[in-house]
Every structure is written in C-alpha cells, then in structure tokens.
Scaffold this active site. Structure first.
Site, PDB file in Angstrom:
ATOM      1  N   SER A   1     -40.024  55.555  44.221  1.00 25.37           N
ATOM      2  CA  SER A   1     -41.120  54.933  43.638  1.00 25.37           C
ATOM      3  C   SER A   1     -41.291  55.642  42.576  1.00 25.37           C
ATOM      4  CB  SER A   1     -41.627  54.713  44.619  1.00 25.37           C
ATOM      5  OG  SER A   1     -43.143  53.996  44.314  1.00 25.37           O
TER       6      SER A   1
ATOM      7  N   GLU B   1     -55.887  26.635  47.179  1.00 31.36           N
ATOM      8  CA  GLU B   1     -56.127  27.995  47.818  1.00 31.36           C
ATOM      9  C   GLU B   1     -56.495  27.973  50.073  1.00 31.36           C
ATOM     10  OE1 GLU B   1     -54.220  30.761  47.148  1.00 31.36           O
ATOM     11  OE2 GLU B   1     -56.505  30.408  45.517  1.00 31.36           O
ATOM     12  N   HIS B   2     -55.829  28.235  50.966  1.00 33.52           N
ATOM     13  CA  HIS B   2     -55.704  27.915  52.154  1.00 33.52           C
ATOM     14  C   HIS B   2     -55.345  26.308  52.633  1.00 33.52           C
ATOM     15  CE1 HIS B   2     -58.128  31.953  52.508  1.00 33.52           C
ATOM     16  NE2 HIS B   2     -59.153  31.473  51.766  1.00 33.52           N
TER      17      HIS B   2
ATOM     18  N   SER C   1     -48.090  41.878  44.175  1.00 33.22           N
ATOM     19  CA  SER C   1     -47.005  41.966  44.558  1.00 33.22           C
ATOM     20  C   SER C   1     -46.216  42.841  45.285  1.00 33.22           C
ATOM     21  CB  SER C   1     -47.515  44.021  43.748  1.00 33.22           C
ATOM     22  OG  SER C   1     -48.639  44.635  44.602  1.00 33.22           O
TER      23      SER C   1
ATOM     24  N   ASP D   1     -45.919  32.954  47.830  1.00 29.52           N
ATOM     25  CA  ASP D   1     -45.745  34.257  46.644  1.00 29.52           C
ATOM     26  C   ASP D   1     -44.588  34.530  46.275  1.00 29.52           C
ATOM     27  OD1 ASP D   1     -48.995  34.395  47.349  1.00 29.52           O
ATOM     28  OD2 ASP D   1     -48.573  35.919  48.830  1.00 29.52           O
TER      29      ASP D   1
ATOM     30  N   TYR E   1     -59.772  35.659  57.673  1.00 28.73           N
ATOM     31  CA  TYR E   1     -59.332  34.666  57.637  1.00 28.73           C
ATOM     32  C   TYR E   1     -58.333  33.874  59.298  1.00 28.73           C
ATOM     33  CZ  TYR E   1     -54.044  33.488  56.790  1.00 28.73           C
ATOM     34  OH  TYR E   1     -52.918  33.020  56.132  1.00 28.73           O
TER      35      TYR E   1
END
Length: 381
Positions: free
Chosen positions: A65, A31-32, A123, A168, A218
């Site tokens: 959608s 992570e990161h 998502s 992702d 972040y």
C-alpha cells in the site's frame, strides 16, 4: 497515480503489470433507504483506488500500500487472514471469490488511491471492487458484475466487521460516466439516468468531524424502522420492508408505536418517494426540483431521523441562505460531508463563505471535493 504505482511495482517486483481501478461514489438522494428495501441513487465519481496486479505463480499474495507505506504477505486459506486492516479487504475478496468457485492464485500488487478517507465516499468499496474485478479478469472466472458487488459486500460482512448494504459496491462496479443509477435494494432492479447538470457543479464539503455513537445509533434507527414495518404488516401483510408501506398506513399505527419509531418511518417513506421524484425531475432536466428534494432530505435526516449534527446543519443553512440549488448531509450522518448542487456563478462565493464562516465557528475549514460522475471498475492499462 498510474505512473507512481507502476514505478513502485517495478521496484518491488520487477517488470510490468496490468493496472485496474474502481471508483468511490456519491449518493445524490436516497439515504437510509437501502436496509429498508427502498431506492438509492448513487453514481461512481472521479476519485479511485488504482492497483497494479500480476499473478506470481505462488499461493501467496504480496501487497504493498503506497498510502500506508506498508507491505503485507498472506496466503489464500481462511487461517491466513492478515493483521493489517487494509490487507483484510484484499484477503476477503480473494476468499469470497474462492467461495463462489472462482480461481484465485497468488499475485503481487501495488495500490493507492485518491478517494478521501473518512468522507463517506466509500474508499473501501472502491478497493474491494478493484480487486474483485481484477481477479475475475486475470483468472477468467466469468463472474457477473452483480456477484462482484456481492463479493465486496460479503468481504465487509465477513472480514471487516461492517454489516453494510449493497449500494457502495454496486455503484463501484456498475458506475457509468455521466449517469446516476436508481437501484431498488429489494429487487436489485436498476436503471441509469443521465446526469449532466449544465450550469451546475456538484461539490462535497467535508466537515472533517465524525461524532461518536454512530454505529449504535444506526442500529437503533434500523430497529425503529423494523418496528414500524412490523406494526403496519399486521394490517397490511404485503409490507415486507418499510419501503412497501404507504404514508397513510403509517398514520394508522401512529398510536401503536413509539413517537421515535413513527418519526424514523415518516422520514424513510418520504425519502423513498423523493428518489422517484428526483428521477422524474432529471428526465425533464429540472435541477431546481432536484435541489429542493435534497433540502427536504436534509430536513428529514436532521429533524425526523436525527442523524445530522451541528456542523452539517450549519453548512445546509448557509447553502440555503446563499441560494445554493441543493444541499444535504450525505451518508450515514453524525459528521462527514454535505453534497451540494451549485450554480456555476455561485460556486466561488459559496466555497469562500463556507470556508470562512465554518472556520470562524468551528476552528477549521471544511475540505472541498469537486466530483464528476464517472465510470466504475475497469482495466485501465
């Protein structure tokens, strides 16, 4: 879900349609590390965005959608960017495909998903990968999977305002059932590792909280990492990213950088090594070591990188107390989920205790998502 999509498609547009899907993802560890040129270790999961997509012979896209209960129609030129945020993901994929020389014409689509929103399961990447894969196949563009992942990433950058890494979209495009993927974010080299934890279950506990300042925090942490890497680079010019640095080299510059930068860098350098240690452990089927590395990552994210929060730390402490094999905050932090590796016999007691004790302290239960490592983008009908 497929039957629901096809029924709605027939109602809105008539006839049948091919159906495509792509998965959300988890990241077991790493992570990161992506923006620091290090390793990540994601896998696609059995939660997907699914879409019926059929060319319509025009220069317009008509998209519906199911989750939002909305229809949107837009053209394929830059000035045609739709107002709805969800539609911009589809529009961006069309534009980024065209920029790469791919053919994109008008189409009709109906889509929905069961990837939980806001839980850190990507998502949006699943949505991008579904449409990137479908457009590539329907118009036979011959774009390889690496570039399909980059189409999704560029969509985030250029049409959705998120300067994300590649992990992702990569996981959504390259996901393989029963396997996690070790990806080197500097070189884009990757390797599949079997992940079949017999006697264990992988479960996410969603705190249902997202604390403010996540984006500015972040950016600040990214800046700290770049500062530390720059200081090390003066002595060791081969250090392009922080992931290239040895722990000893960080100690050499301890007095030259702020303590905060040192702590952030200490976490990242340790995390890069933990990914490699987990991969070695998986090759030995040693899930106890995998779990211990997960706890170490949580400690680092909480105390060194400082991106955890009280709710996540509470769940991690509870997991440790109940002898859960592994637990850590998953994703950027400041809320969202813990990812837990739990022995089968401990699963039910752990879930019941987490719901009861978390609810007593915070006023609501965490959501529970069981996940299975599954395939990435594909045509399913």
């Amino acid at each position: 879900m497929k039957e629901q999509i096809l029924a709605k498609f027939a109602e809105l547009f008539g006839g049948e349609s091919p159906v495509f899907a792509s998965a959300g993802r988890i990241n077991l560890i790493g992570e990161h590390t992506d923006y620091n040129g290090g390793y990540v270790f994601p896998g696609a999961i059995d939660k997907v965005i699914m879409a019926a997509i059929r060319p319509n012979g025009t220069d317009k896209v008509r998209a519906y959608s199911i989750d939002y209960g909305q229809m949107c129609e837009f053209g394929l030129k830059e000035e045609d960017k739709p107002e709805q945020q969800w539609a911009r993901y589809i529009f961006g994929v069309c534009r980024e495909t065209a920029k790469r020389g791919g053919k994109v014409e008008g189409f009709d689509t109906v889509f929905c998903g069961n990837v939980p929103l806001g839980a850190g399961l990507s998502s949006s990447a699943a949505l991008e990968s579904t449409f990137a894969y479908a457009i590539n196949e329907l118009w036979q563009n011959g774009i390889d999977k690496f570039e399909l992942a980059r189409i999704g990433q560029s969509t985030e950058h250029n049409y959705c305002g998120v300067k994300c890494g590649i992990m992702d979209q990569f996981a959504s495009c390259f996901g393989k059932a029963g396997c996690l993927i070790r990806l080197n974010c500097k070189t884009m080299e990757y390797k599949y590792f079997p992940f079949n934890p017999k006697g264990y279950r992988l479960v996410l506990l969603d705190t249902c909280v997202k604390h403010e300042l996540a984006s500015s925090a972040y950016n600040k942490r990214r800046e700290s990492c770049e500062n530390a890497a720059a200081a090390i680079r003066k002595r060791h010019p081969e250090v392009e990213f922080l992931s290239d640095a040895k722990r000893l080299w960080l100690d050499e510059v301890r007095e030259e950088i702020p303590q905060e930068d040192f702590l952030r860098a200490e976490y990242v350098i340790g995390e890069v090594q933990r990914v490699l240690d987990v991969c070695d452990a998986l090759e030995r089927d040693d899930y106890e070591i995998v779990g211990e590395m997960m706890y170490q990552t949580h400690f680092g994210m909480s105390k060194l990188y400082e991106v955890s929060c009280d709710e996540l730390d509470f769940l991690a402490r509870l997991a440790r107390k109940m002898d859960v094999t592994g637990c850590r905050v998953m994703g950027g932090g400041f809320g969202g989920c813990t990812i837990n590796l739990v022995k089968d016999e401990l699963y039910q007691p752990f879930i019941e205790a987490a719901k009861a004790q978390f609810s007593a302290k915070y006023g609501h239960e965490p959501k529970v998502y069981d996940v299975v490592i599954s395939d990435g983008a594909s045509r399913i009908a």
